[in-house]
Design a protein around this motif. Structure first.
Motif, PDB file in Angstrom:
ATOM      1  N   LEU A 101       0.850  -1.190   0.000  1.00 33.15           N
ATOM      2  CA  LEU A 101       0.000   0.000   0.000  1.00 33.15           C
ATOM      3  C   LEU A 101       0.887   1.242   0.000  1.00 33.15           C
ATOM      4  O   LEU A 101       1.634   1.486   0.956  1.00 33.15           O
ATOM      5  N   LEU A 102       0.822   2.028  -1.061  1.00 30.19           N
ATOM      6  CA  LEU A 102       1.686   3.203  -1.167  1.00 30.19           C
ATOM      7  C   LEU A 102       1.232   4.342  -0.268  1.00 30.19           C
ATOM      8  O   LEU A 102       2.004   5.251   0.020  1.00 30.19           O
ATOM      9  N   GLY A 103      -0.015   4.316   0.180  1.00 27.69           N
ATOM     10  CA  GLY A 103      -0.510   5.381   1.044  1.00 27.69           C
ATOM     11  C   GLY A 103      -0.913   6.610   0.261  1.00 27.69           C
ATOM     12  O   GLY A 103      -1.213   6.544  -0.936  1.00 27.69           O
ATOM     13  N   LEU A 104      -0.876   7.748   0.923  1.00 30.52           N
ATOM     14  CA  LEU A 104      -1.338   8.991   0.305  1.00 30.52           C
ATOM     15  C   LEU A 104      -0.214   9.829  -0.284  1.00 30.52           C
ATOM     16  O   LEU A 104      -0.442  10.675  -1.135  1.00 30.52           O
ATOM     17  N   SER A 105       1.001   9.629   0.197  1.00 37.18           N
ATOM     18  CA  SER A 105       2.124  10.438  -0.279  1.00 37.18           C
ATOM     19  C   SER A 105       3.427   9.701  -0.047  1.00 37.18           C
ATOM     20  O   SER A 105       3.562   8.922   0.901  1.00 37.18           O
ATOM     21  N   ARG A 106       4.408   9.966  -0.915  1.00 39.82           N
ATOM     22  CA  ARG A 106       5.737   9.371  -0.751  1.00 39.82           C
ATOM     23  C   ARG A 106       6.728  10.365  -0.165  1.00 39.82           C
ATOM     24  O   ARG A 106       7.875  10.016   0.094  1.00 39.82           O
ATOM     25  N   GLN A 107       6.300  11.613   0.015  1.00 37.94           N
ATOM     26  CA  GLN A 107       7.173  12.640   0.575  1.00 37.94           C
ATOM     27  C   GLN A 107       7.228  12.516   2.092  1.00 37.94           C
ATOM     28  O   GLN A 107       6.170  12.528   2.749  1.00 37.94           O
ATOM     29  N   PRO A 108       8.414  12.395   2.718  1.00 36.36           N
ATOM     30  CA  PRO A 108       8.514  12.204   4.177  1.00 36.36           C
ATOM     31  C   PRO A 108       7.806  13.296   4.981  1.00 36.36           C
ATOM     32  O   PRO A 108       7.131  12.996   5.969  1.00 36.36           O
ATOM     33  N   SER A 146     -11.203   2.079 -16.564  1.00 36.70           N
ATOM     34  CA  SER A 146     -10.258   2.807 -17.402  1.00 36.70           C
ATOM     35  C   SER A 146     -10.373   4.321 -17.257  1.00 36.70           C
ATOM     36  O   SER A 146      -9.438   5.056 -17.575  1.00 36.70           O
ATOM     37  N   SER A 147     -11.509   4.805 -16.782  1.00 38.51           N
ATOM     38  CA  SER A 147     -11.727   6.253 -16.677  1.00 38.51           C
ATOM     39  C   SER A 147     -11.294   6.822 -15.324  1.00 38.51           C
ATOM     40  O   SER A 147     -11.403   8.022 -15.105  1.00 38.51           O
ATOM     41  N   HIS A 148     -10.784   5.978 -14.437  1.00 43.00           N
ATOM     42  CA  HIS A 148     -10.464   6.422 -13.092  1.00 43.00           C
ATOM     43  C   HIS A 148      -9.092   7.078 -13.034  1.00 43.00           C
ATOM     44  O   HIS A 148      -8.173   6.725 -13.766  1.00 43.00           O
ATOM     45  N   SER A 149      -8.948   8.021 -12.122  1.00 45.16           N
ATOM     46  CA  SER A 149      -7.670   8.657 -11.821  1.00 45.16           C
ATOM     47  C   SER A 149      -7.296   8.316 -10.389  1.00 45.16           C
ATOM     48  O   SER A 149      -8.130   8.413  -9.483  1.00 45.16           O
ATOM     49  N   THR A 150      -6.042   7.916 -10.161  1.00 49.32           N
ATOM     50  CA  THR A 150      -5.606   7.511  -8.826  1.00 49.32           C
ATOM     51  C   THR A 150      -5.772   8.639  -7.823  1.00 49.32           C
ATOM     52  O   THR A 150      -6.268   8.428  -6.701  1.00 49.32           O
ATOM     53  N   GLU A 151      -5.386   9.853  -8.214  1.00 53.07           N
ATOM     54  CA  GLU A 151      -5.460  10.980  -7.292  1.00 53.07           C
ATOM     55  C   GLU A 151      -6.909  11.305  -6.930  1.00 53.07           C
ATOM     56  O   GLU A 151      -7.231  11.523  -5.753  1.00 53.07           O
ATOM     57  N   LYS A 152      -7.790  11.310  -7.935  1.00 54.45           N
ATOM     58  CA  LYS A 152      -9.192  11.631  -7.671  1.00 54.45           C
ATOM     59  C   LYS A 152      -9.860  10.539  -6.831  1.00 54.45           C
ATOM     60  O   LYS A 152     -10.636  10.834  -5.921  1.00 54.45           O
ATOM     61  N   ASP A 153      -9.556   9.288  -7.150  1.00 54.56           N
ATOM     62  CA  ASP A 153     -10.140   8.185  -6.390  1.00 54.56           C
ATOM     63  C   ASP A 153      -9.703   8.227  -4.940  1.00 54.56           C
ATOM     64  O   ASP A 153     -10.507   8.012  -4.018  1.00 54.56           O
ATOM     65  N   THR A 154      -8.429   8.516  -4.704  1.00 56.06           N
ATOM     66  CA  THR A 154      -7.911   8.562  -3.337  1.00 56.06           C
ATOM     67  C   THR A 154      -8.560   9.688  -2.547  1.00 56.06           C
ATOM     68  O   THR A 154      -8.978   9.497  -1.398  1.00 56.06           O
ATOM     69  N   ALA A 155      -8.657  10.867  -3.153  1.00 56.67           N
ATOM     70  CA  ALA A 155      -9.286  11.996  -2.468  1.00 56.67           C
ATOM     71  C   ALA A 155     -10.747  11.704  -2.147  1.00 56.67           C
ATOM     72  O   ALA A 155     -11.227  12.013  -1.046  1.00 56.67           O
ATOM     73  N   ALA A 156     -11.448  11.082  -3.079  1.00 52.94           N
ATOM     74  CA  ALA A 156     -12.861  10.767  -2.858  1.00 52.94           C
ATOM     75  C   ALA A 156     -13.034   9.733  -1.754  1.00 52.94           C
ATOM     76  O   ALA A 156     -13.928   9.857  -0.909  1.00 52.94           O
ATOM     77  N   ILE A 184      -0.260  -1.216  -4.738  1.00 52.99           N
ATOM     78  CA  ILE A 184      -1.561  -0.557  -4.759  1.00 52.99           C
ATOM     79  C   ILE A 184      -1.359   0.930  -4.450  1.00 52.99           C
ATOM     80  O   ILE A 184      -0.962   1.281  -3.335  1.00 52.99           O
ATOM     81  N   PRO A 185      -1.608   1.820  -5.403  1.00 51.72           N
ATOM     82  CA  PRO A 185      -1.418   3.257  -5.165  1.00 51.72           C
ATOM     83  C   PRO A 185      -2.572   3.848  -4.367  1.00 51.72           C
ATOM     84  O   PRO A 185      -3.276   4.751  -4.826  1.00 51.72           O
ATOM     85  N   HIS A 186      -2.763   3.329  -3.183  1.00 44.23           N
ATOM     86  CA  HIS A 186      -3.898   3.710  -2.346  1.00 44.23           C
ATOM     87  C   HIS A 186      -3.512   3.478  -0.894  1.00 44.23           C
ATOM     88  O   HIS A 186      -2.456   2.903  -0.612  1.00 44.23           O
TER      89      HIS A 186
END
Length: 313
Positions: A14-21, A264-274, A174-176
């Motif tokens: 699980l990558l979580g919400l951000s990779r920046q420390p 196919s129409s989903h965006s990782t950033e939008k899905d995560t925020a939602a 999983i980018p989530h």
């Protein structure tokens, strides 16, 4: 391609919400604060309703169930996010991922059903006040909640079993921040057509039917309130409906945006925020929207706190 009944991947990352420390530290504190506020606020509602006999009415019975579901809902995802951050690990087992997916489906459905049941309760109270006690009996209230749990469990089991039959052969990232159905479908090397069809048909029916019931209930409520001669009475009723409808709009809007579109129409950033909105923010807002403006519940909370303070003195 592997066997359709087996997965060559034993765990996901699980990558979580951000990779920046720096952002990770801030998000950890934010999620911890929101989770504690969610658990504390909703737990106080459950305890206040359970200990005050004046609140043993259908409206508060449904509210206590909604608070319990929101505690479980938030606990399905946030503790794993916090634990991964503290342990420096992003791994979740394949079985753990499916378990998390099951509870996400189940508790999302329960929130959905309880919002509809609460709207129906308000419809009966406002449109048929003289028949409220005969219509909203204790047996009916228990049946509505128990039936909701049964349907929610069966729906969650269906989608979890459909996910378990897929193969995951290579990529396990999983980018989530939790195991959601959309990113899992993207990772699968099997044919996901059946999964998508079931989400867009049976899943849509499960979500849309209560939503239509909510709209129908509030349409009837609006017509009844407009006939109230007192402006203050109309404003109070519309204000209460507005709060409930705000939560309904937030809840359904984010779910429709995430789940009821082709993968196919989903965006990782939008899905995560939602998903952050409906899995973390909405459960936290429950005590504020349904309780802070409720005089009886605030009185019950004060009474419970005073009684606990007196017992320690």
């Amino acid at each position: 391609m592997g066997s359709p009944n087996q997965s060559s991947i034993s765990e996901f990352l699980l990558l979580g919400l951000s990779r920046q420390p720096q952002q990770q530290q801030l998000l950890f504190l934010l999620f911890l604060t929101m989770y504690l506020a969610t658990v504390l606020g909703n737990l106080l509602i459950v305890l206040a309703i359970g200990t005050d006999s004046r609140l043993h009415t259908p409206m508060y019975f449904f509210l206590s169930n909604l608070s319990f579901v929101d505690i479980c809902f938030s606990s399905t995802t946030v503790p794993k996010v916090l634990a991964n951050h503290m342990l420096g690990s992003q791994a979740i087992s394949f079985s753990g991922c499916l378990t998390q997916l099951y509870f996400i489906f189940e508790l999302t459905d329960m929130d959905n059903f309880l919002l509809a049941v609460m709207a129906y309760d308000r419809f009966v109270a406002i449109c048929y006040p003289l028949h409220y006690t005969t219509k909203m009996t204790h047996q009916l209230c228990v049946l509505l909640v128990a039936g909701s749990w049964v349907v929610a469990n069966l729906n969650a089991l269906l989608h979890t079993l459909l996910m378990a039959r897929l193969s995951f052969c290579a990529d396990n990232v999983i980018p989530h921040f939790f195991c959601d159905v959309t990113p899992l479908l993207r990772l699968s090397c099997s044919d996901t057509h059946l999964n998508e069809v079931m989400i867009l048909t049976e899943g849509a029916l499960i979500m849309i039917t209560p939503f239509v019931c909510i709209l129908a209930s509030y349409l009837r409520i609006t017509c009844a309130v407009l006939r109230v001669p007192s402006p203050s009475g109309r404003w109070k009723a519309f204000s209460t409906c507005g709060s409930h409808l705000a939560v309904v709009s937030l809840f359904y809007g984010t779910i429709i945006a995430v789940y009821f579109n082709p993968v196919s129409s989903h965006s990782t950033e939008k899905d995560t925020a939602a998903t952050v909105l409906y899995t973390v923010v909405t459960p936290m807002l429950n005590p504020c929207i349904y309780s802070l403006r409720n005089r009886d519940l605030k009185a019950a909370l004060r009474k419970m706190v005073s009684r606990n303070i007196a017992s320690y003195q």
